[in-house]
Structures are given as structure tokens and as C-alpha cells.
Design a protein around this motif. Structure first.
Motif: not given
Length: 395
Positions: A2-3, A20-21, A23, A25-27, A140, A289, A292, A295
Motif C-alpha cells: 500500500y502507499d 489520501l485516497s 489524491q 493513493h492506495s490506503t 510505503r 502526499d 508519495l 518518492d
């Protein structure tokens, strides 16, 4: 992988998952209990500013508060009111579930019966283990959004919250309760206060905060309310919860952040944590955000989360902690004197009527009280009584 993995499905965890979702991102949110929102020991009082800032559905409001009556240890009570709603009272489990549903609608995943026993930062991510269920996840980054007593942050070197109180609360049947009531006194809730709050017609919440023997004081408070004819019975189920009154020494680590009660993002004056937890989650979501997308999971970026939330809440918490320590030193006689003084000068209503009065931000009112006439003379006497070492010595 997952992110972001979030431990805890309270308001901060759900808000973080939603942002986050949204945006992309896998949450995933891991909740140790079998149902989101349970158990809960929270009155659910949310200021109007918070209600509007985080678009909390209006249908969740059980009661709209525009007035309150404050009861000193002895003497006549003090009633304050405004023409407009200052706060909303929501059923906390329902609030948590509504925020979780909003996050799920944005794509977040929720897993109940998933207690987390260990977090292991590694190159490229964090390994999350649940020995109870035998499951393991990878992400992550991880955010801890559980309660103040969680051992995980301390295990990761973030220290522990060493200033805690206990809240006790019960659902009660009420008789004609029409506004919030707040009770003071060493015999009611030593160093803190107790409350009786209306929710739905004929129902309410009675509770208190204290450092010692919360069960005993809570039962005595319920019996008092029963004797006064305010509740139908003192024989009710009492729930308890730990309340942080000081931030955790550190709220970030390698690929890890701490938000909400677990971070100590709570008003030290009242123990309320919903608004500050949501603000902490919003700050964490912004920083995550950035991490992610770029990175970049460097210590400097994660330390920026702590700087940013403390820039927003740090002064408020620091001033609130001073006011809290000051109040805890006062005797019932001194609290009664304080009530008589402010009533005679009509100070609370004057402060309440100011355009800049806020239900959620207490530091400006506290600091104004310390510098505006005729408060300094009263506080000088109070400080001398509460902190003897600060008394002026005769030459």
C-alpha cells in the motif's frame, strides 16, 4: 504494498484515509475492534468552526448548543449564552462510521479485527504485523492514529505521553435538560470538571475528567445528579478513556507519523480532541502526499510534519497546559472566588460576545484575561495562592 497504512479508525485516521485516497493513493485502515466507532468514551462536542471546516454532515448533530450553565463548588451558577449555535453534539460512534464511509467512497480500504503488534521500518517501506491474526502488510508509509496509550510510538523511539487524565462517561435518561451543564469542585472532579450534556430528547451524557479514582468520582456525580432530579437513575454503565494533556515528545520516525490522541493533539483545557486530531490528520495528509508523489521519505520531510502541526497547534496547547496546571492548583474556595469575581464584572459574557471568540481556540482568551483590567490583580492573588514560591517577598 500500500502507499499508506493507517492504524486506527477514529476521526484522524478516517480523515487521513479520505484525503489520501482522494489524491489517488492506495490506503488501508486497520482497526483492532470488530466495529468502527466502538467502544467510545467521547462526548462528541464539536465546535461550529470544526463542523464547517471538515464538512461534517449536518444530520449527525443530535443537539445544537448555544448556551451553558457553569456550577461552582458552592454558590450560584453562571449561565452564558449566544444567539448563534456554538457547538454541535454528535454520537461519536456514528461520527466515526460516517467519516469511514466517506473515506471508503474515496477508495480507502478498512479492515476490522486487525490489531497491530509491530511496525518494522525497512528499505522502501514499513512491514506491519498482527500476531493476533497472523497477518502481515506492507506500505510505503504508516500513520499511527490510535489512542494515547498505544505502545507502538514508544517502541519506535518517539517517547511516551507522560501527562494523562482519565475520562469517565455514561449515557443517562435526563429530566428536562435543555442545555450543557458544567460542574466544578475538588469533590466532583479534582483538578478538572464534570458535565451533563443533552443529546436526543430525554437522553444525555454525564461524565467527568480526573487523574485519580475516576470510577468513584463518576458514581458519586451520578448519584448527585439523581438526588437533584436531573437523571432518572444513577445505575448506568460507565465507560472510561485515557486523555493526553501533553504532546508526545516526537511524532515522526522513519516512514512513520503519529496523529490524533496518539500524538497528543488535544486541548489541555477541556480534553477535547476531535478538531485538533482532524487538523493534525490534514497536515499529515499534505506531507504524505508530497512524499508519495516525489518518492521522498527522508527524515527532513517527515520532521516537517511535526513542525507544521506545531506551528498551528503548539501555542494553543502550550498556553492551555499552563492554564490547566494553574487551575489544578486552586482550592474550591479559590474557584468560588473566581466565579464571584467574573460574575460581578460580567467578564465571561463580554468575552463570549467578542467577534473573535472561538469555541476551539482558547489561548487568545486566556492571554487576554492575563493582560486586561481588572484580571491581573485577581490572577496575581490566585497565582500567589496556587504557586507559593512565586509570591512576592516583603523587603
Amino acid at each position: 504494498m500500500y502507499d499508506v497504512l493507517i492504524v486506527g479508525s477514529g476521526p484522524s485516521g478516517c480523515q487521513l484515509a479520505y484525503q489520501l485516497s482522494s489524491q489517488g493513493h492506495s490506503t488501508v485502515v486497520l482497526e483492532e475492534h470488530d466495529r468502527i466507532g466502538d467502544p467510545a468514551c467521547c462526548t462528541g462536542i464539536i465546535g461550529r468552526e470544526c463542523f464547517e471546516a471538515f464538512s461534517i454532515p449536518s444530520g449527525l448533530a443530535q443537539f445544537q448548543a448555544s448556551s451553558a450553565t457553569f456550577f461552582p463548588p458552592t454558590g450560584k451558577p453562571l449561565r452564558l449564552s449566544k444567539d448563534t449555535t456554538q457547538a454541535y453534539i454528535v454520537h461519536r460512534p456514528t461520527l466515526d462510521r460516517a467519516l469511514a464511509q466517506r473515506a471508503q467512497g474515496a477508495g480507502a480500504e478498512f479492515l476490522t479485527n486487525s490489531p497491530v503488534n509491530d511496525l518494522i521500518p525497512e528499505d522502501g517501506g514499513v512491514r506491519v504485523q498482527s500476531r493476533d491474526s497472523g497477518r502481515e502488510w506492507q506500505a510505503r508509509a504508516v500513520v499511527m492514529a490510535g489512542g494515547a496509550s498505544s505502545a507502538l510510538p514508544q517502541k519506535l523511539g518517539m517517547g511516551r505521553i507522560d501527562d494523562l487524565a482519565t475520562g469517565a462517561q455514561a449515557e443517562v435518561e435526563v429530566n428536562g435538560l435543555k442545555e450543557v451543564e458544567v460542574y466544578f469542585g475538588q469533590g466532583v472532579a479534582p483538578g478538572f470538571f464534570a458535565w451533563l450534556v443533552p443529546t436526543t430528547p430525554g437522553n444525555g451524557l454525564a461524565g467527568l475528567i480526573t487523574r485519580h479514582r475516576p470510577g468513584q468520582y463518576m458514581q458519586e456525580f451520578l448519584e448527585r445528579l439523581f438526588r437533584d432530579g436531573k437523571i432518572a437513575s444513577p445505575q448506568v454503565e460507565i465507560s472510561f478513556g485515557r486523555i493526553p494533556l501533553k504532546p508526545r515528545p516526537r511524532t515522526w520516525g522513519p516512514r512513520v507519523m503519529v496523529v490524533g490522541d496518539a500524538a497528543g493533539q488535544v486541548k489541555p483545557t477541556t480534553g477535547g480532541g476531535i478538531y485538533y486530531s482532524l487538523l493534525g490528520a490534514r497536515t499529515a495528509a499534505t506531507v504524505l502526499d508530497r512524499a508519495l508523489v516525489t518518492d521522498d521519505f527522508s527524515p527532513g520531510l517527515f520532521a516537517g510534519y511535526e513542525r507544521e502541526w506545531k506551528n498551528q497547534l503548539g501555542r494553543e496547547i502550550q498556553v492551555g497546559r499552563w492554564a490547566r496546571r494553574f487551575y489544578e492548583k486552586l482550592s474550591d474556595t479559590q474557584v468560588d472566588r473566581l466565579f464571584r469575581f467574573v460574575k460581578s464584572a460580567d467578564i465571561p459574557q463580554a468575552m463570549l460576545d467578542r467577534e473573535d471568540f472561538s469555541f476551539d481556540w482558547h489561548a487568545p482568551s486566556i492571554l487576554r484575561a492575563l493582560t486586561s483590567q481588572p484580571w491581573p490583580h485577581l490572577f496575581q492573588a490566585m497565582i500567589g495562592a496556587a504557586f507559593p514560591f512565586m509570591r512576592r517577598k516583603n523587603p
